[in-house]
Every structure is written in C-alpha cells, then in structure tokens.
Scaffold this active site. Sequence first.
Site, short mmCIF file in Angstrom:
data_model
loop_
_atom_site.label_atom_id
_atom_site.label_comp_id
_atom_site.label_asym_id
_atom_site.label_seq_id
_atom_site.Cartn_x
_atom_site.Cartn_y
_atom_site.Cartn_z
N SER A 60 25.54 97.83 -20.89
CA SER A 60 26.59 96.89 -21.28
C SER A 60 26.08 95.45 -21.33
CB SER A 60 27.75 96.95 -20.28
OG SER A 60 28.20 98.27 -20.13
N GLN A 61 26.83 94.64 -22.05
CA GLN A 61 26.57 93.20 -22.14
C GLN A 61 26.70 92.58 -20.74
OE1 GLN A 61 29.90 91.39 -24.00
NE2 GLN A 61 28.79 89.57 -24.65
#
Length: 220
Positions: A60-61
Amino acid sequence: MSTSSRRDQLLTELRAWGGASPSVLEALATVPRERFVPPESQSRAYENIALSIDAGQTISQPRMVAEMTTACRLTPQSRVLEVGTGSGYQAAILARLCHDVVSIERIPELSHQAARRLRELGFTNVQCVVGDGSLGWPAGAPYDAILVTAGAPEIPWPLYEQLTPGGRLVVPVGAGTQSLLTITRTASGPQTETGIGCVFVPLVGQAGWPESSPPAPPKS
Ligand code: SAH
C-alpha cells in the site's frame, strides 16, 4: 538522492498532510520500506505510491498505511490482527507500535516471504499465518484492532466478532472504489465511521469476494 533523504522527504510530506499520529510517523521513519519491495522498485520505495509485489498484489501507499494505522489507535499493550500480509510492511509498522501482531495471508508464497523478511529484520512479535482472513483468525482472538488491507464487498462481520469490547475494525468496503470504514465494538453494538475513498486489491474469501469474479482493477 540517498535512501535516507528520500525517506526524510516522504516523512516531511506525511507530517505536512497531518493525518498520522506522531507514533505512527516514528514507526514509518524506522521500518525500511525498501526491504519490502521487489529489487526493480527499490529506488521508488519512498515515493508516496503503492507498488507491485509478487503474485499480482501490492504494497500500500505509505499515506494509506499511516491513515489506517492511526485509525487503529494502538497502545503498546494492543494485540492486532492484520488481514492481507502481502509484503509484510504494514505488519512491521504495526509491530513497532503494539504488543503483538497476527498477520494472515491467503497466498502461502507471500506469507512465507514476509515471515522470512520480518525475521531477518529482527521482528519477534509478528506471527504470519496462512488462511482465509475474511473469517479472521479465531485462534488468536480477541484483538484490540483488526486491520484489513484488502477491499471487502461489505463489512466482514466474523472479524467484528473477534474484537475486544472497544476494539476497532479498520476495513476498506465497497465495489471498485472503497470507503475506509472504522467500526468500533461497543456495548450498544457496532459504531461505524466512514473515512476516505481508496482502491485496494480484493479481499477474496468466504466473507469477501468470490474467487471467480473479483471486482475492478487492483491498485493500492
Ligand atoms: N498489507 C500488505 C499489502 C496487502 S495487498 C503490505 O503491507 O504489503 C492485499 C493482500 O491481501 C494480498 O497479499 C492478498 O493476497 C491478500 N488477501 C486477499 N484476500 C485475503 C483473505 N481472504 N485472507 C488473507 N489475505 C487475503
């Protein structure tokens, strides 16, 4: 630019954004994200973006990791379940902030790689298990927080049942684009707060999407 100045730049960006607690920022500053991404993405490890990992999945970011971890409101005594181990990065961030983490992944190869990485980095409070995390991991319940890093079609209620009183379930819910929901277990039942929009790979399982028809494109 060196890895450490890239990391400093990302932290400055996250601090300015303001959605992460100081302890979560501290954890992001100390876990080496470059160790959780494939070799070809290492130069991009401190960009504020999701990156591809093995088996068609994503890490994920960082901003999303910060947002979701902050929403868990962890203490050093918390026990946490993460659903969707992926690279193991989110599990490492959680492990810095709480007592212990169970992280469940449906793809054995990803789970084994993540467990090896976490061991090499010296984490001793993360247990990586393989299974359908849409049903939680009852053997380790109850948890003070459950963080789901894959998108569910609706609230996975088996997870809610595995929370302590006052415990929090943080989960992206919806088709295509999801909303980040935080559901608190209270004496009078579930209390749901709706957060930002997001796009996660699908949660595939009995209380998730069917294997045969997962929804829209995986992104974060
Ligand atoms: N938290 C990860 C990113 C997860 S990507 C990280 O920090 O790198 C989402 C992960 O959820 C994928 O690895 C996917 O295989 C896994 N997943 C999807 N459905 C699942 C389920 N029912 N149980 C456990 N893992 C699941």
